[in-house]
Design a protein around this motif. Structure first.
Motif, PDB file in Angstrom:
ATOM      1  N   ASP A   3     -43.332 -62.788 -54.419  1.00 16.51           N
ATOM      2  CA  ASP A   3     -43.231 -62.429 -53.010  1.00 16.51           C
ATOM      3  C   ASP A   3     -42.775 -63.611 -52.164  1.00 16.51           C
ATOM      4  N   ASN A   4     -42.469 -64.735 -52.829  1.00 14.97           N
ATOM      5  CA  ASN A   4     -41.926 -65.930 -52.203  1.00 14.97           C
ATOM      6  C   ASN A   4     -42.918 -66.622 -51.269  1.00 14.97           C
TER       7      ASN A   4
ATOM      8  N   LEU B 176     -46.477 -80.508 -53.603  1.00 14.33           N
ATOM      9  CA  LEU B 176     -46.320 -79.333 -54.455  1.00 14.33           C
ATOM     10  C   LEU B 176     -44.832 -79.029 -54.572  1.00 14.33           C
ATOM     11  N   ILE B 177     -44.364 -78.861 -55.800  1.00 15.64           N
ATOM     12  CA  ILE B 177     -42.954 -78.535 -56.050  1.00 15.64           C
ATOM     13  C   ILE B 177     -42.894 -77.086 -56.504  1.00 15.64           C
TER      14      ILE B 177
ATOM     15  N   LYS C 100     -38.090 -76.525 -54.042  1.00 16.61           N
ATOM     16  CA  LYS C 100     -38.614 -76.910 -52.729  1.00 16.61           C
ATOM     17  C   LYS C 100     -39.802 -77.858 -52.900  1.00 16.61           C
ATOM     18  N   PHE C 101     -39.952 -78.740 -51.910  1.00 18.71           N
ATOM     19  CA  PHE C 101     -41.030 -79.740 -51.923  1.00 18.71           C
ATOM     20  C   PHE C 101     -41.924 -79.513 -50.707  1.00 18.71           C
TER      21      PHE C 101
ATOM     22  N   THR D 215     -35.082 -66.588 -49.823  1.00 18.37           N
ATOM     23  CA  THR D 215     -34.885 -67.672 -50.782  1.00 18.37           C
ATOM     24  C   THR D 215     -35.294 -67.265 -52.184  1.00 18.37           C
ATOM     25  N   GLY D 216     -35.748 -66.046 -52.357  1.00 20.61           N
ATOM     26  CA  GLY D 216     -36.090 -65.577 -53.689  1.00 20.61           C
ATOM     27  C   GLY D 216     -37.499 -65.947 -54.076  1.00 20.61           C
ATOM     28  N   GLY D 217     -38.032 -65.194 -55.004  1.00 17.54           N
ATOM     29  CA  GLY D 217     -39.407 -65.402 -55.439  1.00 17.54           C
ATOM     30  C   GLY D 217     -39.625 -66.735 -56.113  1.00 17.54           C
ATOM     31  N   ILE D 218     -40.895 -67.127 -56.209  1.00 15.38           N
ATOM     32  CA  ILE D 218     -41.279 -68.390 -56.844  1.00 15.38           C
ATOM     33  C   ILE D 218     -41.678 -68.115 -58.284  1.00 15.38           C
ATOM     34  N   THR D 219     -41.039 -68.780 -59.210  1.00 16.83           N
ATOM     35  CA  THR D 219     -41.305 -68.574 -60.629  1.00 16.83           C
ATOM     36  C   THR D 219     -42.265 -69.598 -61.202  1.00 16.83           C
ATOM     37  N   SER D 220     -42.321 -70.788 -60.572  1.00 13.64           N
ATOM     38  CA  SER D 220     -43.123 -71.871 -61.141  1.00 13.64           C
ATOM     39  C   SER D 220     -43.422 -72.889 -60.048  1.00 13.64           C
TER      40      SER D 220
END
Length: 595
Positions: free
Chosen positions: A541-542, A578-579, A588-589, A563-568
């Protein structure tokens, strides 16, 4: 990599799905993107009326979507990882096949339900399609065979055995008289079916010309031609009646991954692989199909760019100096202070697609794994390959180091979890998972004595690492659990249950002691801060959410659009950065402020 392409019945919209986890719709005249949704969609089928999409995700769920809005309509389960799905001609049924070697037939006329399962293949099913009517369908497998089924019988009507390697794709001609199969042996075989007696069939032609495995095939709407795409980057057109190659051209800088026709047969769409995840539209009426006439190669009249190479995993070194990023086919180690600077690129010599990446807590070893069924251990300082661990027999989907860096755990679709000695590369234990599930995510307890695994049968299993015995099963969960993490103090086990919330378990007795319920989608990962007081969750859900563990409250959530979902994600050892890695390929940082 483009997994799926389909035109709407009126030809005005093109639908695509790719390895970046996105579903997109495009204006097929201008090439402009109309809608996008990030869903994890490796497998897709379009209902013949063009109104509903069926997709499958890594949690073994089939989801039905409204094409106009890309909103979910229904979600239903499956037994194992699905590789291919297809709609019947009347749109009332779906056939699916996957890593469990089983073909499943579903009724989707109202509330989705399983009609029947069909067995016989001895390896994963890579392609399925309906043929002739709503009761007959074909499955193609990595076992080198294709099977023609009648929904009323659990036995195949016919078994096609002439391929020498895995079959990647099967397609049925519009009139149902010809079945085409294509595979890793670089050939296409055409089978003629007697419609009055389907058990009577014959091989009528073998089409040769591709120089590498064939990845995709599609019949022209009038049934006179077949178009194929291959790992050799070529698109070829074949005459069905003669078996002759009519045309051939380079369709991408990499492999051709998907092909589809508009319903009037005038436009051919092609999608590329990881080297070139773009979509191209070709005027098929202008393609020269006269082999005796020399012409220049066709040129696409529209190119669509928007799909990206997704970030599969992000992991950070313990010295806060470097972090590693994995995309499907590449691992780079980057400088944390200058992220655009690549310190080392690890040479992935196999053809595998990466699925997980993990730094050892001491920062001395980087582990990677994926579809090659092996684990690679790397020296992150030099980029050299230290060892290759072999033992799994199917895709490896998850990795986890013990807190002391001495052990590595791996989970695979072969329904095993293996524990390895990192220094020697030796396999220490194999944890055998029950037949009806496999592990999705894994985590060591801080003392290294316990391993927790989440499963696609709505359970969490807790193992004794030394004995390899199952200690307890947390079952009867409301949905599939995915992300899992132990708190650094060892007192809590956290896991996310799909669309329910993050559950907190007391590790003394494994009783649930709390739920962090303000979640809107399934978390891809969970990360505790070093003091065990805060917990990060992130997902497709990004959003990244920060939770107060003691008070069971969400104290902060990010909000970013498009920006698209977060995979990791990875948290620095000092807890200040946090990266996050995203399906659109971005990294993203985030500055962590907890006061």
């Amino acid at each position: 990599m483009i997994h799926f392409l389909a035109f709407s019945p009126d030809g005005k919209t093109l639908i695509s799905a790719a390895a970046d986890g996105s579903l997109r719709t495009w204006d097929s005249t201008t090439g402009k993107q109309k809608t996008v949704n990030y869903t994890e969609t490796p497998t897709v089928a379009l209902r013949p009326d063009g109104k509903i999409l069926a997709t499958h995700n890594s949690y073994d769920q089939i989801t039905l979507w409204d094409v106009a809005t890309l909103k979910q309509i229904a979600v239903f389960g499956h037994h194992d990882s699905i590789i291919s799905i297809a709609y019947s001609q009347d749109g009332q049924r779906i056939v699916s096949g996957g890593a469990d070697n089983i073909v499943n037939l579903w009724d989707v006329s109202s509330k989705p339900s399983l009609i029947a399962s069909f067995t016989g293949h001895t390896d994963e099913i890579r392609s399925v399609t309906f043929c002739q009517d709503n009761n007959h369908f074909v499955s193609a497998s990595a076992d080198g065979t294709a099977r023609f089924w009648d929904a009323s019988s659990n036995q195949p009507i016919a078994i096609f055995k002439e391929h020498t390697k895995a079959i990647n794709q099967v397609s049925c001609s519009p009139d149902g008289k010809i079945i085409a199969t294509a595979g890793e042996d670089s050939v296409i075989k055409l089978w003629e079916i007697d419609q009055s007696q389907p058990a009577k069939y014959q091989l009528i032609n073998t089409l040769t010309g591709h120089k590498a495995g064939i990845t995709t095939i599609v019949f022209s709407p009038d049934g006179t031609k077949l178009v194929s795409g291959s790992d050799d980057k070529q698109i070829k057109v074949w005459d069905i009646s003669t078996g002759k190659e009519l045309a051939s051209w380079t369709g991408s800088v990499g492999a051709i991954a998907a092909l589809t026709f508009s319903q009037n047969g005038k436009v051919l769409a092609s999608g590329g692989s990881y080297d070139d995840p773009s979509i191209k539209l070709w005027d098929f009426t202008s393609v020269n199909t006269n082999p005796g006439k020399v012409t220049t190669e066709p040129q696409p009249f529209v190119e669509m760019a928007g799909h990206h190479e997704a970030v599969v995993a992000v992991t950070q070194s313990s010295d806060n100096k470097t972090f590693a990023v994995a995309t499907r086919q590449k691992i780079t180690i980057r400088n944390l202070n200058a992220p655009e600077k690549i310190v080392t690129t690890l040479q992935n010599t196999s053809s595998e697609y990466l699925l997980d990446l993990s730094y050892s807590p001491d920062g001395k070893v980087l582990a990677s794994a994926g579809t090659s069924q092996t684990i690679h251990l790397w020296d992150p300082a030099s980029g050299k390959l230290l060892a290759t661990l072999q033992g799994h027999h199917q895709i490896i989907n998850a990795l986890a180091f013990s807190f002391d860096s001495k052990m590595l755990a791996s989970a695979g679709f072969d329904r095993t979890v293996k524990i390895w000695d990192v220094a020697s590369g030796k396999e220490l234990k194999t944890l055998q998972i029950a037949e009806n599930s496999y592990a999705l995510k894994i985590a060591f307890s801080p003392d290294g004595k316990t391993l927790a695994t989440t499963h696609n049968n709505n359970s969490i299993q807790v193992w004794d690492v030394q004995t390899g015995q199952l200690k307890t099963i947390l079952k009867d969960l409301t949905n599939i659990p995915y992300a899992v993490a132990f708190s650094p103090d060892g007192k809590l086990l956290a896991n996310d249950v799909s669309l329910t919330g993050i559950s907190l378990w007391d590790t003394q007795n494994y009783k649930m002691v709390g739920v962090l319920s303000n979640t809107t989608s399934l978390s891809e990962g969970l990360i505790f801060t070093s003091d065990s007081k805060l917990l990060f969750s992130f997902g497709l859900d990004n959003t990244i959410k920060l939770w107060d563990v003691n008070n069971r409250k969400n104290i902060f959530s990010t909000s970013e659009e498009d920006t698209g979902g977060i995979t990791s994600a990875a948290l620095s050892k000092d807890g200040k950065t946090l990266i996050s890695g995203h399906v659109d390929g971005s990294i993203k940082f985030w500055e962590v402020i907890t006061s």
